[in-house]
Scaffold this active site. Sequence first.
Site, PDB file in Angstrom:
ATOM      1  N   ASP A  10       0.803  -1.222   0.000  1.00  0.00           N
ATOM      2  CA  ASP A  10       0.000   0.000   0.000  1.00  0.00           C
ATOM      3  C   ASP A  10       0.840   1.279   0.000  1.00  0.00           C
ATOM      4  OD1 ASP A  10      -1.256  -2.318   1.181  1.00  0.00           O
ATOM      5  OD2 ASP A  10      -2.970  -1.061   1.660  1.00  0.00           O
ATOM      6  N   GLU A  41      -4.135   2.169  -2.681  1.00  0.00           N
ATOM      7  CA  GLU A  41      -5.288   2.429  -1.823  1.00  0.00           C
ATOM      8  C   GLU A  41      -5.178   3.690  -0.974  1.00  0.00           C
ATOM      9  OE1 GLU A  41      -8.192   1.418  -1.141  1.00  0.00           O
ATOM     10  OE2 GLU A  41      -8.566   1.426   0.990  1.00  0.00           O
ATOM     11  N   ASN A  42      -3.976   3.989  -0.474  1.00  0.00           N
ATOM     12  CA  ASN A  42      -3.819   5.106   0.456  1.00  0.00           C
ATOM     13  C   ASN A  42      -2.915   6.215  -0.076  1.00  0.00           C
ATOM     14  OD1 ASN A  42      -3.893   2.462   2.646  1.00  0.00           O
ATOM     15  ND2 ASN A  42      -5.376   4.124   2.880  1.00  0.00           N
ATOM     16  N   ASN A  68     -10.645  -0.871   0.422  1.00  0.00           N
ATOM     17  CA  ASN A  68     -11.859  -0.444   1.110  1.00  0.00           C
ATOM     18  C   ASN A  68     -12.097   1.058   1.057  1.00  0.00           C
ATOM     19  OD1 ASN A  68      -9.487  -0.596   2.941  1.00  0.00           O
ATOM     20  ND2 ASN A  68     -10.879   0.335   4.430  1.00  0.00           N
ATOM     21  N   HIS A  69     -11.083   1.863   0.676  1.00  0.00           N
ATOM     22  CA  HIS A  69     -11.275   3.311   0.560  1.00  0.00           C
ATOM     23  C   HIS A  69     -11.529   3.752  -0.880  1.00  0.00           C
ATOM     24  CE1 HIS A  69     -10.363   3.911   4.725  1.00  0.00           C
ATOM     25  NE2 HIS A  69      -9.118   3.491   4.624  1.00  0.00           N
ATOM     26  N   HIS A 177      -3.465  -4.080   2.903  1.00  0.00           N
ATOM     27  CA  HIS A 177      -4.351  -3.376   3.837  1.00  0.00           C
ATOM     28  C   HIS A 177      -3.760  -3.169   5.225  1.00  0.00           C
ATOM     29  CE1 HIS A 177      -7.882  -1.811   5.839  1.00  0.00           C
ATOM     30  NE2 HIS A 177      -7.848  -2.802   6.710  1.00  0.00           N
ATOM     31  N   HIS A 179      -0.571  -3.026   6.192  1.00  0.00           N
ATOM     32  CA  HIS A 179       0.608  -2.152   6.151  1.00  0.00           C
ATOM     33  C   HIS A 179       1.826  -2.661   6.913  1.00  0.00           C
ATOM     34  CE1 HIS A 179      -1.703   1.791   4.936  1.00  0.00           C
ATOM     35  NE2 HIS A 179      -2.259   0.697   4.417  1.00  0.00           N
TER      36      HIS A 179
END
Length: 259
Positions: A10, A41-42, A68-69, A177, A179
């Site tokens: 991520d 994702e982040n 999920n984001h 997810h 991390h």
Amino acid sequence: MIFTVLAVGDVVGPGGVACLEERLKPFRKSRGIDFCVVNGENANVVGATPRQCDAILRAGADVVTLGNHTWTRWELQPYLDEKRRVLRPANYAPQCPGRGWEIYDTPKGRVLVMNLLGRFTLDTNTDNPFLLADNVLTDTPEDVRIRLVDFHAEATSEKGAMAWMLDGRVSAVWGTHTHVQTSDAQILEGGTGFITDLGMTGPRRSILGIRPEQSVGKFLGDVPRRYESPDGPCKLEGCVFTLDANTGKCKDIEAVRLL
């Protein structure tokens, strides 16, 4: 014929994107990487913008996966319909924008990449990722030997269960997810490479990519506020899978961390 895949954990915040821009292409060249999947994702700390996904692709990713984001940034929705190389979790409802799996052409053959979202503590309003993965693979042409799965999930048991269920049917399963890179990189009995979590690409002085004092404050009961990613040195974490391009089986697996 050998097919080498790099999966990158991520990407968190502007520091993570900058780290990827600096280090990904040189690492790909030094290790002879044929294909690279990066979880973005982040990139915006929470979620990712179209500009950040484009930056990750320019940095050297062949495919960007999400999690999920995904729906945090509304401007990503039309973008996902346009970009074949950016995937959102396949088990979101079928009316959602974008795609959750795709087959890509490479000089060494076709590659399936599938992005899935776990349900334990994340978002129960999704299809069952285990049943969906089985259906996708059942419909995948036999000549697509290289099959890669990014399982964005919270529970280590859920990630392990997915890998064991798909053992022998896919080339590699990796978790994202949480991390934190796990020390269990392994080749399962059926020839599938697996690691529970790749780790993350972002600030080294952080808690999962977030300012330590902010994360501590959350557990002390501070008023909730948007997560902030700190400045400072960054790391890139992921895993290299060495695959047999003719069979799709994993021959070697190595977790990597670039500080």
